[in-house]
Design a protein around this motif. Structure first.
Motif, short mmCIF file in Angstrom:
data_model
loop_
_atom_site.label_atom_id
_atom_site.label_comp_id
_atom_site.label_asym_id
_atom_site.label_seq_id
_atom_site.Cartn_x
_atom_site.Cartn_y
_atom_site.Cartn_z
N THR A 288 20.91 -28.75 0.53
CA THR A 288 20.11 -29.26 1.75
C THR A 288 20.67 -28.22 2.85
O THR A 288 19.63 -27.38 3.73
CB THR A 288 20.95 -30.37 0.99
N SER B 215 13.90 -33.53 9.93
CA SER B 215 13.41 -32.94 8.91
C SER B 215 13.60 -31.41 8.80
O SER B 215 12.41 -30.96 8.95
CB SER B 215 13.26 -33.67 7.76
N GLN B 216 13.91 -30.62 7.84
CA GLN B 216 13.86 -29.32 7.45
C GLN B 216 12.69 -29.00 7.14
O GLN B 216 11.22 -27.83 7.65
CB GLN B 216 14.14 -28.45 7.00
N ARG B 217 11.52 -30.39 6.79
CA ARG B 217 10.11 -30.01 5.94
C ARG B 217 9.06 -30.65 6.86
O ARG B 217 8.05 -30.85 6.31
CB ARG B 217 10.80 -30.79 4.51
N ASP B 218 9.69 -31.29 7.94
CA ASP B 218 8.75 -31.67 8.82
C ASP B 218 7.26 -30.90 9.67
O ASP B 218 8.58 -29.85 10.07
CB ASP B 218 8.94 -32.58 10.26
N ARG B 219 6.54 -31.20 10.01
CA ARG B 219 5.79 -30.05 9.99
C ARG B 219 5.77 -29.91 11.56
O ARG B 219 5.15 -28.77 12.42
CB ARG B 219 4.08 -30.29 10.04
N GLU C 238 18.36 -25.21 2.87
CA GLU C 238 17.17 -24.80 3.47
C GLU C 238 16.68 -25.59 4.51
O GLU C 238 16.36 -25.25 5.12
CB GLU C 238 16.36 -26.38 1.61
N ASP D 119 11.94 -20.29 8.13
CA ASP D 119 10.38 -21.30 8.16
C ASP D 119 9.77 -21.29 9.12
O ASP D 119 8.58 -20.94 9.09
CB ASP D 119 10.97 -21.63 7.07
N ALA E 8 14.96 -23.02 7.11
CA ALA E 8 14.04 -23.71 8.40
C ALA E 8 14.09 -23.46 9.44
O ALA E 8 12.82 -23.72 10.36
CB ALA E 8 13.71 -25.33 7.73
#
Length: 825
Positions: free
Chosen positions: A316, A282-286, A319, A327, A323
């Motif tokens: 989406t 996921s684009q939000r996965d650290r 983002e 990011d 990422a």
């Protein structure tokens, strides 16, 4: 009777013509927006007196004024600018002509606000809100999935006099021109090296890997190809790819970490091309940054190809690109191209094309199904655009916000309102509250000295051309000098960070260096510059950016001594060049680094044990109250390798660069427990400023968020700029980004919350810092609102300063018309 019509590009110019022809006491009978500008009908004040003397009293058979006003537009955009005093009983005594003029004024304000927010102002292509053709084209594009911003931009450039079929064809062609594609598949395969497919979970990377492998085998054979997979989490992922490899006769290997990957690639040096199927994240996965760092460690030439789900929502997709490119990527990031997958599932293909255009991301292939390799097509811009508009849709429940708002207003207008509700009072009360908020925000920004006044002037002159550009740059540099003299004690700090930026007409992105200049007293951002890195043959815009960055450095150097803050110790040649320029340096380092002290090489942590520490103040470390302790001593940075220094035992080790070692310790205020230890090497001339150096390095370590805000400002404000004036757009974007950074650094009482509401992203919790991206968006909205206020046809003719928006907004033209005044007078 002398009644005349005046036409001009904006209201201010039209009112100037009225005063010149009929005097300052002329009476405006009507004003309206027309194609190409504003039309005002006026008459002399003396003629009005003659008309009044001969006029017969007239009793209107219509309902009360408050009921008539209720039929006027109930909303004037997301945020109203002008405010009005309550009409009370005055409106019921106003004659029918005055009521009509008031309705005309409010409708004019609504029209201008809608055009400004839509990006279709009079300077953006002569677009008029309410044009049935253009409104229908806008909905046609939005229904296809394109953003309202791109739709409005294209429609604003639509040639005048074009009918609907020709307009639709023109829009298709313009979009196709903006979609970058891979022109030659051989260029992709012949380059060889490593081709890594990256992207979120479930986007189709494994299937696409098999499709690419099949296309390569058909052209060049299986002997020169190998497949790798890093997917260790999904059950059966490796087996699925291995089946494809067995069918094609291509070896398939699984790797688990960076070392494994380097070993596998080293064993495959005889292969011309290696395709890597990475694990979906996921684009939000650290952990995404770890995967990108693993790919960055590959020594062979690599192309990163991002898979975009054609059936995903535009926000989406936007983002995801952010990422993988910025990011989570950092300096190791970068995307060479993309493949659009799941076209057979997409209902609004325009969303992914909009994202591709927005980020200038080349499209290599388009995947239209699961079959290998038939359902992978070489991307063609015209085909993709045609598919976007021909995809069948049964109607969407999730409309564009502008369309949804328009539909809601239409439905609300069709619903009868209770007779007891006073629509005029509600409207004027809303106008009053909104104007108070705008006035307070601008006053706060100007009073705080955040450079908003300079940013506002640059915004107004952003299309001034080469001559105006030079004046803009000089104006910004003068403001920098004033800010540096006011905010800095002795030094001005420079923090730099590299990032990649897509360049139109080039396949590979350009490496850019962004420099942020900080005040030595409190870390307040003073200036920002961007310049290309490592390119000997520069374009004209790149050369201008490089020259501007050098000019800013020279300007700030003249005001204060420059201190360069670095993440690691620079080379001796760089330090020598800084010394020659009279600049200083500070660099972070590791505790295991060796320096020379007392004629011998020692590790920094061993030296730290011998230092005397002094408390320099209280601080917070990871939400714990702490005391900041600092110790320092003189050292010498040796020349040569660490191993050679370790063997040095005589005076030959006394060569190198004189420096100062500064050690910071964070200790718990209550228990005294050591929470963190940081090591910094700096210029020997900064020895007396060791405590300041320790604070400066903390600011430099926390600058990543500030650089993200500057990059977002460059992207956000460049979307509305002139593509042919990239340097002017960059200058405006940087100044606005700096205003945002200063507001983040020292927030005012109400401005951050107001800007977040303007951006439509108000915080749900109190005392939560507003992100820089939200402040940038709110700043853009605020500037748009101020532009509307300045160009409003009824605005008083005398030009007003930015800080004076709370005065003299509405026109005082028609006799008997209730005067509209901004709240706060």
């Amino acid at each position: 009777m002398s009644v005349a019509k005046f036409v001009a590009a904006n209201g201010r110019e039209a009112m100037r013509k009225v005063r010149e022809a009929m005097g300052p006491d002329a009476v405006v009978l009507s004003n309206r927006t027309i194609d190409g500008g504003v039309e005002i009908v006026a008459m002399r004040d003396t003629d009005l007196g003659a008309v009044n003397a001969n006029a017969q009293p007239y009793v209107s058979p219509t309902p009360a004024a408050s009921q008539i006003l209720e039929t006027a537009p109930a909303q004037i955009g997301p945020i109203a600018i002008a405010a009005a005093n309550a009409v009370d009983g005055q409106a019921t005594r106003t004659d029918d002509g005055a009521i009509g003029d008031l309705r005309g004024e409010l409708a004019s304000m609504r029209s201008m606000l809608e055009r400004q927010f839509a990006g279709l102002s009079s300077g953006a292509g002569n677009v008029a809100v309410g044009d049935p053709l253009r409104e229908s084209l806008f909905e046609w594009m939005v229904n296809a999935g394109f953003s309202g911003q791109l739709s409005r931009t294209l429609i604003s450039r639509l040639p005048v006099g074009t009918d609907r079929p020709a307009a639709m064809s023109w829009i298709r062609q313009e979009i196709a021109k903006k979609v970058p594609v891979l022109s030659n598949e051989d260029a992709l395969f012949d380059q060889g090296g490593v081709l890594a497919l990256i992207g979120p979970t479930g986007v189709g990377k494994t299937t696409t890997t098999a499709k690419l492998a099949a296309r390569y085998v058909l052209r060049h054979g299986a002997d020169r190809l190998a497949l790798l997979t890093t997917d260790r989490f999904r059950i059966g992922a490796h087996e699925q790819l291995r089946i494809y490899g067995d069918i094609l006769g291509v070896p398939v290997h699984a790797v688990k970490d960076a070392a494994d990957l380097r070993f596998a690639l080293s064993a495959m040096k005889d292969k011309h091309l290696v395709i890597i199927d990475t694990v979906g994240m996921s684009q939000r996965d650290r952990s995404l940054s770890d995967q990108i760092a693993m790919l960055a460690g590959v020594q062979a030439p690599m192309q990163r190809v991002l898979l975009l789900n054609g059936a995903a929502h535009g926000d989406t997709l936007n983002e995801v690109v952010h990422a993988y490119r910025h990011d989570a990527a950092g300096d190791a990031g970068g995307i060479d191209g993309c493949i659009i997958s799941k076209l057979d599932e997409a209902t609004h293909l325009g969303s992914v094309l909009d994202v591709v255009i927005r980020h200038r991301l080349p499209v290599f292939y388009a995947s239209t199904g699961q079959r290998v390799p038939e359902h992978l097509e070489l991307a063609q811009a015209s085909t993709l655009v045609e598919r976007a508009f021909m995809t069948p849709r049964r109607g969407s429940l999730f409309n564009d916000a502008d369309m949804a708002r328009r539909h809601a207003v239409a439905a609300d207008a069709a619903t009868p309102r209770p007779a007891e509700r006073n629509g005029a009072d509600d409207m004027l009360r809303s106008l009053t509250d909104s104007a108070n908020a705008v006035g307070t925000c601008v006053e706060e920004l100007n009073a705080a000295g955040y450079g908003f006044d300079v940013a506002r002037q640059l915004w107004q002159q952003r299309g001034a051309g080469a001559v105006g550009l030079r004046q803009m740059g000089q104006q910004a540099r003068m403001a920098m000098c004033r800010d540096a003299s006011r905010a800095c004690e002795r030094y001005v700090l420079a923090v730099s960070q590299n990032f990649t930026q897509p360049v139109q007409g080039r396949r590979a992105p350009q490496l850019m260096q962004c420099t942020l200049w900080l005040a030595d007293r409190d870390g307040m951002p003073l200036a920002g510059t961007t310049a290309p890195v490592g390119r000997t043959r520069q374009s004209m815009s790149e050369a201008d950016a490089d020259a501007e960055a050098e000019t800013v450095r020279a300007t700030l150097s003249a005001a204060r001594t420059v201190v360069n803050l670095n993440a690691s110790v620079p080379s001796a040649a760089v330090i020598a060049r800084w010394h020659q320029l009279g600049e200083r340096w500070v660099a972070g380092t590791r505790k295991t680094a060796r320096v020379i002290t007392g004629g011998a090489a020692s590790k920094l942590d061993a030296i730290a044990d011998t230092l005397t520490f002094h408390a320099i103040g209280d601080t917070t470390w990871r939400d714990r109250d702490a005391v900041h302790w600092v110790g320092h001593c003189a050292v010498r940075i040796p020349e040569g390798t660490v191993r050679a220094v370790g063997r040095a035992r005589d005076n030959t080790a006394e060569t190198g660069t004189e420096a100062c070692l500064v050690v910071s310790r964070m200790a718990d205020r209550d228990t005294g427990e050591t929470l963190a230890v940081e090591y910094v090497l700096c210029d020997a001339a900064l020895t007396d400023d060791a405590a300041q150096v320790a604070r400066w390095m903390q600011w430099a370590n926390a600058a990543d968020e500030q650089f993200r805000t500057l990059r977002h400002a460059a992207e956000h404000f460049a979307q509305d700029g002139d593509a042919s004036d990239s340097q002017g757009t960059s200058l405006v974007s940087l100044q606005l980004g700096l205003t945002t950074l200063r507001l983040q650094h020292t927030p005012t009482a109400t401005a951050p919350a107001f800007l977040s509401r303007l951006a439509g992203r108000a915080a749900t919790r109190a005392n939560v810092p507003v992100p820089g991206s939200v402040l940038n968006e709110g700043m853009g909205r605020l500037l748009a609102l101020l532009d509307v206020l300045e160009n409003y046809p009824g605005r008083a003719a005398s030009p007003a300063l930015v800080g004076d928006i709370t005065a003299d907004v509405a026109m005082q033209a028609t006799v008997g018309l209730p005067q509209l005044a901004v709240a706060g007078e």
